[in-house]
Design an enzyme around this catalytic site. Structure first.
Site: not given
Ligand code: NDP
Length: 297
Positions: A119, A52, A96
């Site tokens: 997200d 990412k 994460q």
């Protein structure tokens, strides 16, 4: 003739358009910024975060990375997120998952400023998605929606079966497909581990999205002739390779390809779209926070 969708190619086209958005923001003195937070020793999580970060740098998104010891007190993670919430150069925050067991995952999701929740897992953003007013669509299902559009597969009026009901893939996928909005308007069935006679459901579907995390559980006999098959699964199975394993999807590609009209491969299908849509959400976050309109792809 079955069409095999190329997620890398579709993702690259979207990334090119995002570059134009970033140029627009730059002209107004705004550089989009994404913060990644890792609290895990899991090598897979480390790989995902570095993928990412690299994708951000390639596109011109500023990335900052915070790494915490997996045995650190939970409060350290919440303090880190709070500091990032208050940092105006950070437009998107990604913690994460999974976090260690001693950290309350739901509190982590709630702790991120919903305006920076790229997200799309904060309850406010989940609620907005369900209510048909999405701010950030979760990256994997959003990427699938873009892949379907790129392949001219319109879910409107189609029977879609989503296999899996997780918060990150199955549920938001079903929500997007059922919305009264472009890329939606499907009739959606959501299946899971307690579903009775899964094959009977998938065999009736025009679109099957497989997100169960079970290697090759959906084979050609479970697919209708000409159906669209989207394989989200990324599963490690033992193999005689240098690494000792290979990655396979939830779909048995060989047999499914014989019946499907459109199908995604693993790797190279949904995976590259997930990261692309994270970049998309970060650019959108910068645009919203800086109040600089951009023409998102
Ligand atoms: P979860 O484990 O969180 O959820 C799996 C879902 O599948 C659950 O709802 C589970 O049911 C259901 N399920 C499990 N076994 C069966 C079965 N035999 N029949 C029907 N349903 C079943 O997984 P995720 O949603 O996080 O991920 C799914 C897969 O997608 C994984 O392989 C993951 O690695 C991959 N993935 C890929 C991404 C990408 O970018 N390509 C991004 C995210 C995930 P129940 O709820 O009853 O337990």
């Amino acid at each position: 003739m079955t069409r095999v969708l190329d997620g890398n190619a579709v993702g690259d086209r979207i990334r090119d358009d995002l570059r134009d958005c970033i140029d627009t923001l730059e002209r107004e003195g705004v550089t989009p910024g994404l913060a990644t937070v890792l609290m895990s020793d899991d090598p897979a999580s480390e790989t995902y975060v570095s993928m990412k970060t690299r994708a951000c740098e390639d596109l011109g998104i500023e990335s900052v990375h915070r790494e915490l010891d997996s045995s650190a007190p939970a409060e350290e993670l919440f303090d880190t997120v709070e500091a990032l919430n208050g940092d105006p150069s950070v437009h998107g925050i990604l913690v994460q998952m999974p976090v260690p067991d001693h950290v309350d995952k739901r509190r982590v999701l709630r702790s991120i400023d919903p305006r920076k929740d790229v997200d799309g897992f904060h309850p406010e953003n989940v609620g907005r998605l369900v209510a048909g007013d999405p701010r950030y669509k979760p990256c994997t299902p959003h990427g699938i929606q873009k892949l379907l559009a790129a392949a001219d597969v319109d879910p409107e009026g189609e029977d879609a079966v989503v296999v899996g009901r997780s918060e990150i893939v199955g549920k938001p996928m079903a929500n997007l497909l059922v919305q009264k909005a472009p890329g939606g308007n499907a009739t959606v069935t959501v299946c899971h581990s307690r579903t009775d006679d899964l094959a009977a459901k998938t065999r009736e579907a025009d679109i099957v999205v497989a997100a169960a995390g079970v290697p090759e559980m959906i084979d050609g006999s479970m697919i209708a002739e000409g159906a669209t098959v989207i394989d989200v699964g990324v599963n490690r199975v033992d193999a005689d390779t240098e690494k000792g394993y290979e990655l396979v999807g939830d779909v048995d590609f060989e047999s499914a390809e014989e019946r499907a009209g459109v199908i995604t491969p693993v790797p190279g299908g949904v995976g590259p779209m997930t990261i692309t849509m994270l970049l998309y959400n970060t650019v959108k976050a910068a645009s919203l926070q800086a109040e600089v309109p951009v023409d998102l792809p």
